[in-house]
Design an enzyme around this catalytic site. Structure first.
Site, short mmCIF file in Angstrom:
data_model
loop_
_atom_site.label_atom_id
_atom_site.label_comp_id
_atom_site.label_asym_id
_atom_site.label_seq_id
_atom_site.Cartn_x
_atom_site.Cartn_y
_atom_site.Cartn_z
N MET B 1 1.02 -1.02 -0.08
CA MET B 1 -0.12 -0.21 0.02
C MET B 1 0.68 1.20 -0.10
O MET B 1 0.40 2.37 0.91
CB MET B 1 -1.03 0.05 1.45
N PRO B 2 1.95 1.10 -0.74
CA PRO B 2 2.69 2.65 -0.59
C PRO B 2 1.88 3.58 -1.25
O PRO B 2 1.44 3.42 -2.46
CB PRO B 2 4.05 2.22 -1.14
#
Lengths: 65, 65, 65, 65, 65, 65
Positions: B1-2
């Site tokens: 989820m960056p």
């Protein structure tokens, strides 16, 4: 290493006003935290009044009153 | 989820350079943290040199020297 | 003058991984935009999986499947 | 005191859609956290599809498929 | 591709409240802009009341009145 | 409607220093742009020296020299 982000509405902010905000926040970091100005970055974002909301309304609407 | 936000000065950045920044940071998330590229978002903000300050001055001023 | 903010979930990221992300993104700014590393700041935010949502659910919930 | 920043791609978002996003997120803060709307600020950033990447590609490229 | 960042004061926000904020903002993006929930990320930042200021004072001070 | 985000390294910043930063930036918005303090929000983020990089290195490493 401060990084300061100033978000304001886009309403005819002058270059001189931007310089004062950059100089003032940088000096504040020096005075309060003894930071190095060369490591202090300031970014000013000018936001359209259509894109800023407060009290659930756009600033464009609020400015009309 | 960056989520990666890259703020740079607005000085003729090309589409090819933007693609390289997006590809490079996404690949870095894969290599270092084993992240899924489909969940990796990159947003590039190009900031006017009037609106970026360092050492208490705008980049516009610094570029003149 | 790049400023890069990397937001990732807080899931046992090591110091060595942080160093690689900082080094990698800084090098990317040098390679792609010819930026000065001394003016390139990288900030990593580690976000609790309770506080990150995608597809309308927390990552905490998504990790359970 | 909530501050909500919504980043979306710049693809013909209308003023009416912006008003709905501002009103909707502000109401959510009232409903979920009992916050005061007068203290709730919402800022919408519209990002060029050249400047947003996912899966290592710009949204401009992804939209072509 | 929306990315939504919600900043609130750190005052005993529950997991259920976080879930409602994530679900609500994601649904708003679907309803207003027809966005894909799988591409919609929400990050909640809980900020200490010592670190949030309004009217020139910390929220810690304001809460005492 | 200014919103100011100050990011600094997490190195024993005192409450009194935070108050001075909040007061100083708020006053700057009044002096330079004639903004209403009640609409001026300041958020201070304290970032671990492991999570802040400059010149391609963490501040933790730089502090050792």
């Amino acid at each position: 290493m401060p990084y300061i982000n100033i978000k304001i509405t886009d309403e005819n902010v002058t270059l001189e006003q931007k310089q004062r905000m950059i100089q003032g926040t940088t000096q504040l970091m020096v005075d309060v935290l003894n930071k190095d100005p060369a490591l202090t970055h300031v970014v000013i974002d000018e936001v359209s009044t259509d894109n800023w909301g407060v009290s659930g309304e756009t600033v464009t609407e609020l400015r009309k009153r």
